[in-house]
Structures are given as C-alpha cells and as structure tokens.
Design a protein around this motif. Sequence first.
Motif, short mmCIF file in Angstrom:
data_model
loop_
_atom_site.label_atom_id
_atom_site.label_comp_id
_atom_site.label_asym_id
_atom_site.label_seq_id
_atom_site.Cartn_x
_atom_site.Cartn_y
_atom_site.Cartn_z
N LEU A 182 13.14 25.94 -11.47
CA LEU A 182 13.84 26.94 -12.30
C LEU A 182 12.87 27.71 -13.19
O LEU A 182 13.02 28.92 -13.39
N ASP A 183 11.88 27.00 -13.71
CA ASP A 183 10.89 27.67 -14.56
C ASP A 183 10.10 28.70 -13.74
O ASP A 183 9.80 29.79 -14.23
N ASN A 184 9.76 28.36 -12.51
CA ASN A 184 9.05 29.31 -11.65
C ASN A 184 9.88 30.55 -11.36
O ASN A 184 9.36 31.67 -11.32
N ILE A 185 11.19 30.33 -11.18
CA ILE A 185 12.07 31.46 -10.87
C ILE A 185 12.25 32.38 -12.08
O ILE A 185 12.19 33.61 -11.95
N SER A 186 12.44 31.79 -13.25
CA SER A 186 12.82 32.58 -14.43
C SER A 186 11.65 33.05 -15.28
O SER A 186 11.82 33.94 -16.11
N SER A 187 10.49 32.49 -15.09
CA SER A 187 9.35 32.86 -15.94
C SER A 187 8.79 34.23 -15.54
O SER A 187 8.45 34.45 -14.36
N PRO A 188 8.64 35.15 -16.51
CA PRO A 188 8.04 36.46 -16.20
C PRO A 188 6.61 36.34 -15.70
O PRO A 188 6.12 37.23 -15.00
N ALA A 189 5.95 35.25 -16.06
CA ALA A 189 4.54 35.08 -15.69
C ALA A 189 4.38 34.61 -14.24
O ALA A 189 3.28 34.70 -13.68
N SER A 190 5.44 34.10 -13.62
CA SER A 190 5.33 33.59 -12.25
C SER A 190 5.20 34.73 -11.25
O SER A 190 5.97 35.70 -11.29
N PRO A 191 4.24 34.63 -10.33
CA PRO A 191 4.11 35.66 -9.29
C PRO A 191 5.36 35.71 -8.41
O PRO A 191 6.08 34.72 -8.28
N ILE A 192 5.61 36.85 -7.80
CA ILE A 192 6.78 37.01 -6.95
C ILE A 192 6.78 35.99 -5.81
O ILE A 192 7.82 35.44 -5.44
N SER A 193 5.57 35.72 -5.28
CA SER A 193 5.48 34.77 -4.17
C SER A 193 5.95 33.38 -4.60
O SER A 193 6.60 32.66 -3.82
N GLU A 194 5.65 32.97 -5.83
CA GLU A 194 6.09 31.66 -6.34
C GLU A 194 7.59 31.63 -6.55
O GLU A 194 8.25 30.62 -6.27
N LYS A 195 8.13 32.73 -7.06
CA LYS A 195 9.58 32.81 -7.25
C LYS A 195 10.29 32.70 -5.90
O LYS A 195 11.29 32.00 -5.76
N ARG A 196 9.76 33.42 -4.92
CA ARG A 196 10.36 33.40 -3.59
C ARG A 196 10.34 31.99 -3.00
O ARG A 196 11.33 31.51 -2.44
N GLN A 197 9.22 31.31 -3.15
CA GLN A 197 9.10 29.96 -2.61
C GLN A 197 10.01 28.99 -3.35
O GLN A 197 10.60 28.08 -2.75
N ALA A 198 10.15 29.18 -4.66
CA ALA A 198 11.00 28.29 -5.45
C ALA A 198 12.46 28.38 -5.00
O ALA A 198 13.16 27.37 -4.92
N VAL A 199 12.92 29.60 -4.69
CA VAL A 199 14.30 29.76 -4.21
C VAL A 199 14.47 29.09 -2.86
O VAL A 199 15.48 28.42 -2.59
N ARG A 200 13.47 29.25 -2.00
CA ARG A 200 13.53 28.62 -0.68
C ARG A 200 13.55 27.09 -0.83
O ARG A 200 14.30 26.39 -0.13
N ASP A 201 12.74 26.57 -1.74
CA ASP A 201 12.70 25.12 -1.95
C ASP A 201 14.02 24.60 -2.49
O ASP A 201 14.49 23.52 -2.10
#
Length: 456
Positions: free
Chosen positions: A169-188
């Motif tokens: 959730l932190d990876n998805i919602s953090s402005p500092a997280s790269p788009i690639s990390e957000k995408r992977q977090a949703v997939r996970d």
Amino acid sequence: MEIGVEGLKAKLRRLVDAIADGGDGCDEVETYDEVARLVLQIRGLKFGAARNGEGEGVGSDSENNEGGSVKVPDHFLCPLSSELMRDPVVLSSGQTYDRRFIQEWLSSGNRTCPKTQQVLSNITLTPNYLVRGMISNWCTKNGVSFSPPSNTDLDLVTGNDRSTFTSLLDNISSPASPISEKRQAVRDLRLLTKRNKSFRAVIGEKPGAISQFLSVLSVPGLKDNPEVLEDTVTTILNLSIHDSNKKILGEHADVVPILIMGLKSGAMETRSNSAAALFSLSALDSNKEKIGGLCAIKYLIELLEDGTLEAQKDAAAAIFSLCVVRENRGRAVQNGIVDVALKNIKNETLLDESLAILALLCSDQEAAEKLKENGVLCLLKVARENPGKRNKENAVVVLFSICMYDRKMLRVVGEDEKLNGTMAWLALNGTSRAQRKAAGILEKIKRTKPKTPYSC
C-alpha cells in the motif's frame, strides 16, 4: 534429589534404546509417555535457564505482557506464522504447528510438512496438550495474554501478512514511488489476495487501506492503463470474497463506481470480474440498493448480451441477486432484460439463468407485458420439451403471470393445451410449485371456456 539436565538426558537415552530393541517386556505406551515427559522436562529446564540468563533464549517479541516486551521461546512459535501457538497440533511428520495455520496449509492442497518437506503419510492433526500446557504456563509466568483457540477465528492473519500488505500500500500511495513499483504493487496485491485468504482479511484492520489501494487509478501514466484497471477490479473481487469485507467495500464511495467503470470500458476479463465482484458484494441488501441506484444493471445486461459465456454467467448471477430487491426489478426491465433473456432462451444459451431471472421478474406487470409479446411460445416449448424440472417450473411460473394479466395470451396457452396437454402433465408431475402454477392456469382456461347453451 533433583536430577539435572544431563541426568535426564541419560535416562532418556536408556528409554530410547529400550524402544529400539523392542524387548525386555517393556510396555511401549508407558515408555513413550515417559519419553515425552522427559523431553518436556529437559525443555522446561533449558527454557528456565534461558530466562535466567544461562542460555540463549531466542524467540519473537511478545507485546501482550503487562511489564514490557519479552522473548517467546522458539519452541512456542508456529513455524508457519512465527507467532505464539494457541492450539498446537502434531503432524504425522512429528512437527508441531498452530492448528489454524497448518489447516490452511493442508486446505490449499499441500501434502508435505512445511518445515521438513517430508511427504505426509496422513493429514491427521493430533492435539499437543503437553506443549499447549507449557505455553500456557510460560504465558502465566511472563504476564503474556493467552486466549484459547476459537472455532470462528478463521482469518489466519500473520505478522508477515500485515507487513507485506502495508508495504504494498505504501508503494502504491507514496508520491516518491516510481510508476513501475506502483504497477508491480497492484499486480502483487491481485495475486496475494487470490492465493491467500488470510491476506484478504488484513484490509479490515486498516480503515484507510481501500483509499490507498484505489489511489493507483489517479496516477498519471496508470489511470488509463487497461491492465491496471483489470488488476484493481480483480483485487476488489478477491477481497469481496471475505464476508466481513463486503460491507467495508460496499460503503466505500469509489468501489462500486470503479466496478461499473470496469463493466463499461474494460476488456472482457475486466468486465467479467467486475460483474463477479458486484455479485459478491450484492450478498448484502444495502449493497444491492446502492449498486442498482448507480446504474450498474444497465451494463450488466449489456454484458449478458454480448459477453463470453463465462462473463454472461457472471452477469446473470449479479442481475438475479440484485433483482431480489424490488426496486431493481423495474430498473432491469427498463434496461431491456426481458428481450435479452428471451433471446438466450430461444438460442438455448444460459437457459437456466435466463429462466430464473424471468421467473423472478414476472410478477412485475411491466415485465409481464413485455413477455407476452415474444415470450409465450418459447416458454411453452421449454415447459413441454426441456428435461430440467427447475426450468419447466420457471417457465410455467412466467406463463402463469402472463395469463394473469392478458386473457388473449391465456387463450394461446389454452390452444396449446388442447394439442399437447403440457399444463395437465405438469399439474401431475412437476415440482410442487410447477404443479400449483399449472393447475392455476388450467383453472383459468376452464373459466374462460364459453358455456354450452342448454337445448330444448
């Protein structure tokens, strides 16, 4: 005289040798009991030494004691959850686990011991009362809360689950997280909520978790990504399977609109999973009213008409569930459900589902009016030729409603009855409901027959 650890070990070795030799007339049951008692005695002495600074005393921190954090001995921790065991049981491999976690492991189809990877000769779980007693005593001495196992405690949430969930959730919602990390977090999240039912329960412990998760659909570069929408919708579906999440998800302002967006504009799998999620959430009447009020039924009917077979089944299940609430029946009729269902019946696709929906809707006069125009002949065919008792029943239920509202259609059914005797057969051989409806139609036909004048 008190025997030390070494003395107990020597006695234990002698008993083990006696068991191995299988002789000397020893009672094996009593010998095994004595071995178990000695093992526990040795462990107890070692744990006592560890607590007094004489050993290494390795374990997990427990935050439930009144005086601060203490180390839980490794022997009291479940190898699967790394948490204090509440209901220790022994596998056929000889390893001890907390019942709820090893049951989850076995229910997932695993047939090996998680710790040793040994193939299990059986999946019998034997209560380990001795270890449970030792845990209870240790908890009492250290001021640690120890509640007995509960039959309703099925969430199986572990510390690792919570940690992983929070990190994603932190990876998805953090402005500092790269788009690639957000995408992977949703997939996970999608994968974890599918595979691990304990992971579905974590969301109930974090009030802001849903908003954090859904924030991915407002991220530039991801909000218009069809794969992200599919993963989001499917994660909602997975979460909704956990009963206590249905209310949480249904009450969130964005969940149902996102599912409707998936129905309207998603790829076929997205549309199908959106329909399945709406069906799951509609188990609660409060959710039925909300989903219907947000125009989801229109898009479910479109999916019922043009989706793949699997998607059509998901749509039909959702429509039927939503129409249990009377307000949604009018919405379904106004959005064309009657024509779509009749088309399926004529094409002999989704026959069971379409007939069930019409049987639910037919008490509505507007639905009956629409049915009489195109439905009577194909419904008579189902009642006459379909081998399924439930389908025959639903067909005659719909025909009864049509005949109630329209005498012209009653005459059409009467003419068919002269040729085929379908209602008479159902009145004798149908389900109890089919018998009542068929008998009712026959009675109406009888009443409308012109009376023969008396002759002089």
